[in-house]
Write an enzyme that holds these catalytic residues in place. Sequence first.
Site, PDB file in Angstrom:
ATOM      1  CG  LEU A  39      60.274  60.687  89.952  1.00 45.41           C
ATOM      2  CD1 LEU A  39      59.974  59.857  91.186  1.00 45.41           C
ATOM      3  CD2 LEU A  39      61.724  60.511  89.532  1.00 45.41           C
ATOM      4  N   GLY A  40      57.334  61.152  86.340  1.00 40.45           N
ATOM      5  CA  GLY A  40      56.436  60.642  85.314  1.00 40.45           C
ATOM      6  C   GLY A  40      55.207  61.520  85.200  1.00 40.45           C
ATOM      7  N   GLY A  42      51.134  61.253  83.545  1.00 43.49           N
ATOM      8  CA  GLY A  42      50.088  60.541  82.841  1.00 43.49           C
ATOM      9  C   GLY A  42      48.951  61.481  82.488  1.00 43.49           C
ATOM     10  CB  SER A  44      44.216  61.427  85.594  1.00 46.40           C
ATOM     11  OG  SER A  44      44.811  60.234  86.081  1.00 46.40           O
ATOM     12  CB  ALA A  45      48.193  61.589  88.397  1.00 46.57           C
ATOM     13  CB  SER A  46      52.465  65.072  87.405  1.00 50.38           C
ATOM     14  OG  SER A  46      51.947  65.572  86.194  1.00 50.38           O
ATOM     15  CB  VAL A  47      54.792  60.473  89.749  1.00 44.64           C
ATOM     16  CG1 VAL A  47      55.469  59.879  90.981  1.00 44.64           C
ATOM     17  CG2 VAL A  47      53.468  59.771  89.507  1.00 44.64           C
ATOM     18  CE  LYS A  61      48.997  58.208  90.135  1.00 46.80           C
ATOM     19  NZ  LYS A  61      48.733  56.762  89.980  1.00 46.80           N
ATOM     20  CG  ASP A 166      47.398  49.771  83.662  1.00 46.13           C
ATOM     21  OD1 ASP A 166      47.595  49.194  82.569  1.00 46.13           O
ATOM     22  OD2 ASP A 166      47.724  50.956  83.865  1.00 46.13           O
TER      23      ASP A 166
END
Length: 427
Positions: A39-40, A42, A44-47, A61, A166
């Site tokens: 889904l996304g 970044g 430092s992380a993937s979802v 996450k 954020d």
Amino acid sequence: MAQCGPAEPSPGANAAVEPSGKPVLFEIFGEIWTVQARLGQGVSASVYQVSSGRASTAAVKEFQAESHGGDYGFHKERSVLEDIQGHKNIVTLYGVFTHHSGLGVSTRCLLLELLDVSVSELLLRAGTTRCHRQQQGHSMWLVQHCARDVLEALAFLHREGYVHADLKPRNILWSADDQCFKLIDFGLSFKQGNQDVKYIQTDGYRAPEAELQNSLAQAGVELEIHCTVAVDLWSLGIILLEMYSGTKLKDTVRSHEWEDNSAAVIDKIFGSKSEAHPAIPVYHLRDLIKSMLVKNPQQRCTAATALLSPFFSIPFAPHIEELVLLPSPVLRLLNLIDDSHLHNEDEYEDILEDMKEECQKYGTVVSLLIPKENPGKGQVFVEYSSSSDAKEAQRLLTGRTFDGRFVVATFYPLRAYRRGYLYQTLQ
């Protein structure tokens, strides 16, 4: 589905696979979950959207290895989420686990509530849908709904001493199950007075004091005064202004005109759109946004005081496009019933039975209503036992034909339906 995580969803995201071609699997609390989509992603992380064998769905996450700061990010977000759980407008953390991949790499993961469309996607899709119209932006109904939900979340968060740090459209997501907007992504959050991150907020939604602090930190200058909860109100003010105007404001808030007199720019934006709305609600929304966009953080409104705005006492109706985009357990079917069918009792009862039988093919129907008078005359309202059933029904019914008529299927707000309030939807 939209992500509960750090990045925009990937268009047409497919189920993730290992290099071997096998689907990615997570073993979570002794149960195997299959990744349905990324889904996304970044820094430092993937979802991921994941599903268990019992058809349960959730979001995972997954943080990168410690060398990328992922371990710190995991512990940071986990600790914040565990501390603030229980509020209806904040994403639910189901648990934490460690994922051991076939390559011998271990990663830390959060198991989270799976949410739906983000405000970022709503801005993008609504602008596309209404591009042929002079008016852009969302209805006052949606702006009010989002503003109230986010302010409720911020009021709670700020009472607990936390700054989100954020807030932006992609970090506000719709929950089909709870029929409200929720905040996600607490990776930059901190306790007020104990800021442990130098760079906060995203460009375009960054408060003036955060902009100054980030610049000084980049230059190696330490500040004794750190940012406060007021930075979140600034971000929300920009988000609401974008929702109302239908325009991204990143360039606007960087302009000399904004720097010289932001209040005049806000007046100009409202002046160019106000003909589409009654004057008094527009003035209330404008004043609410202005109170969030005061440059001096000490003079900026708080989340608690913002919730007292008269803007929240005014009833509004949604746009039809918004009812297509915001999933709910209730479906509204249009273009199906002739007026003649409504006044013949036998025909009316037959139609009720036929519609219930048809709609039960897609899930468990709790109730079904076909009003005989306005508002809602001739429309079919179907309440399913879950939003997932309603989403599947909407997908399969849209575009189908009954008696030569093309079906139009939108969602409908659950609370309004249960109260018997049938909107005269704005077109």
